[in-house]
Design a protein around this motif. Structure first.
Motif, PDB file in Angstrom:
ATOM      1  N   ARG A 151     100.910 -18.939 -41.376  1.00 42.19           N
ATOM      2  CA  ARG A 151      99.897 -19.183 -42.413  1.00 42.19           C
ATOM      3  C   ARG A 151      99.301 -17.858 -42.884  1.00 42.19           C
ATOM      4  O   ARG A 151      99.196 -17.592 -44.077  1.00 42.19           O
ATOM      5  CB  ARG A 151      98.798 -20.094 -41.868  1.00 42.19           C
ATOM      6  CG  ARG A 151      97.674 -20.370 -42.871  1.00 42.19           C
ATOM      7  CD  ARG A 151      96.553 -21.208 -42.279  1.00 42.19           C
ATOM      8  NE  ARG A 151      96.011 -20.694 -41.038  1.00 42.19           N
ATOM      9  CZ  ARG A 151      95.153 -19.680 -40.929  1.00 42.19           C
ATOM     10  NH1 ARG A 151      94.751 -19.044 -42.009  1.00 42.19           N
ATOM     11  NH2 ARG A 151      94.695 -19.285 -39.757  1.00 42.19           N
ATOM     12  N   ILE A 152      98.952 -16.998 -41.943  1.00 43.31           N
ATOM     13  CA  ILE A 152      98.357 -15.703 -42.284  1.00 43.31           C
ATOM     14  C   ILE A 152      99.361 -14.832 -43.027  1.00 43.31           C
ATOM     15  O   ILE A 152      99.012 -14.172 -44.006  1.00 43.31           O
ATOM     16  CB  ILE A 152      97.853 -15.011 -41.012  1.00 43.31           C
ATOM     17  CG1 ILE A 152      96.662 -15.786 -40.475  1.00 43.31           C
ATOM     18  CG2 ILE A 152      97.501 -13.564 -41.256  1.00 43.31           C
ATOM     19  CD1 ILE A 152      96.377 -15.553 -39.025  1.00 43.31           C
ATOM     20  N   TYR A 154     101.837 -15.782 -44.874  1.00 43.97           N
ATOM     21  CA  TYR A 154     101.998 -16.304 -46.233  1.00 43.97           C
ATOM     22  C   TYR A 154     100.819 -15.891 -47.113  1.00 43.97           C
ATOM     23  O   TYR A 154     101.009 -15.379 -48.227  1.00 43.97           O
ATOM     24  CB  TYR A 154     102.128 -17.832 -46.202  1.00 43.97           C
ATOM     25  CG  TYR A 154     102.177 -18.444 -47.571  1.00 43.97           C
ATOM     26  CD1 TYR A 154     103.361 -18.445 -48.297  1.00 43.97           C
ATOM     27  CD2 TYR A 154     101.044 -18.998 -48.157  1.00 43.97           C
ATOM     28  CE1 TYR A 154     103.418 -18.980 -49.575  1.00 43.97           C
ATOM     29  CE2 TYR A 154     101.085 -19.538 -49.428  1.00 43.97           C
ATOM     30  CZ  TYR A 154     102.274 -19.522 -50.130  1.00 43.97           C
ATOM     31  OH  TYR A 154     102.320 -20.057 -51.382  1.00 43.97           O
ATOM     32  N   GLU A 155      99.600 -16.081 -46.609  1.00 42.26           N
ATOM     33  CA  GLU A 155      98.412 -15.746 -47.389  1.00 42.26           C
ATOM     34  C   GLU A 155      98.357 -14.241 -47.677  1.00 42.26           C
ATOM     35  O   GLU A 155      98.047 -13.836 -48.808  1.00 42.26           O
ATOM     36  CB  GLU A 155      97.153 -16.183 -46.644  1.00 42.26           C
ATOM     37  CG  GLU A 155      96.981 -17.694 -46.584  1.00 42.26           C
ATOM     38  CD  GLU A 155      95.869 -18.134 -45.643  1.00 42.26           C
ATOM     39  OE1 GLU A 155      95.203 -17.268 -45.026  1.00 42.26           O
ATOM     40  OE2 GLU A 155      95.662 -19.363 -45.528  1.00 42.26           O
ATOM     41  N   GLU A 158     101.140 -13.320 -50.183  1.00 38.55           N
ATOM     42  CA  GLU A 158     100.813 -13.817 -51.513  1.00 38.55           C
ATOM     43  C   GLU A 158      99.730 -12.938 -52.169  1.00 38.55           C
ATOM     44  O   GLU A 158      99.840 -12.582 -53.338  1.00 38.55           O
ATOM     45  CB  GLU A 158     100.314 -15.267 -51.423  1.00 38.55           C
ATOM     46  CG  GLU A 158     100.273 -15.940 -52.770  1.00 38.55           C
ATOM     47  CD  GLU A 158     100.057 -17.441 -52.625  1.00 38.55           C
ATOM     48  OE1 GLU A 158      98.930 -17.842 -52.299  1.00 38.55           O
ATOM     49  OE2 GLU A 158     101.018 -18.180 -52.836  1.00 38.55           O
ATOM     50  N   ARG A 159      98.715 -12.568 -51.409  1.00 41.44           N
ATOM     51  CA  ARG A 159      97.643 -11.723 -51.943  1.00 41.44           C
ATOM     52  C   ARG A 159      98.158 -10.323 -52.288  1.00 41.44           C
ATOM     53  O   ARG A 159      97.884  -9.811 -53.367  1.00 41.44           O
ATOM     54  CB  ARG A 159      96.498 -11.632 -50.936  1.00 41.44           C
ATOM     55  CG  ARG A 159      95.365 -10.732 -51.378  1.00 41.44           C
ATOM     56  CD  ARG A 159      94.212 -10.709 -50.396  1.00 41.44           C
ATOM     57  NE  ARG A 159      94.580 -10.399 -49.032  1.00 41.44           N
ATOM     58  CZ  ARG A 159      94.683  -9.167 -48.536  1.00 41.44           C
ATOM     59  NH1 ARG A 159      94.471  -8.115 -49.311  1.00 41.44           N
ATOM     60  NH2 ARG A 159      95.004  -8.963 -47.277  1.00 41.44           N
TER      61      ARG A 159
END
Length: 164
Positions: A151-152, A154-155, A158-159
């Motif tokens: 999850r981290i 990916y975030e 993406e950022r």
């Protein structure tokens, strides 16, 4: 350590897992020091704390077996750490460094899941229920870690990639 039986193979692999957890736990502190984002530093420290619990579980497994860990080196961690150091020697930008660090933690968690699955199966096959229970706890921690890190990752990707 003689490897003349499946029991000795199990102890050998268990010893390697213990060494790997010890090395990886120390390495996580090094990774945390490379991160500028306090949230990511905290995640690396959480991973490190869980590493200490996995070490305790492995030591308890040896106690349940009435055995001591052998001298088996977790070479997978050594290689991943060397790769990490090589990458860091390139002086990557902070965002790139953080993406790579999270990816390194994620890779090691996947390796851990594979190792613990095999160890749980062997412990069960040997009738070592207490040891299997302790190893299953470690497997669950690693699986939870993967979910958190994916999850981290990916975030973060993406950022960071959106601004590239």
């Amino acid at each position: 350590m003689a490897l003349d039986s499946p029991t000795e193979l199990f102890r050998y692999e268990l010893s390697g897992a213990l060494d790997a957890e010890k090395k990886a736990t120390a390495w996580r502190d090094e990774i945390a020091g490379q991160l500028r984002d306090s949230g990511l530093q905290q995640i690396a420290r959480t991973e490190q704390q869980e590493g200490h619990r996995r070490i305790e579980n492995l030591e308890a497994c040896f106690a349940a077996l009435g055995a001591r860990a052998g001298e088996v080196s977790g070479l997978t961690v050594d290689g991943a750490r060397a790769e990490f150091k090589q990458f860091m020697s390139q002086q990557p930008a902070p965002d790139t460094r953080e993406i790579y660090a999270v990816g390194s933690l994620l890779k090691m968690s996947h390796v851990g899941v594979a190792a613990y699955r095999g160890l749980v199966d062997k412990a069960l096959a040997m009738g070592q229920a207490r040891c299997a229970q302790l190893l299953r706890r470690n497997l669950v921690m690693k699986a939870d870690s993967i979910g958190r890190l994916e999850r981290i990752s990916y975030e973060l990707s993406e950022r960071v990639m959106a601004t590239a």
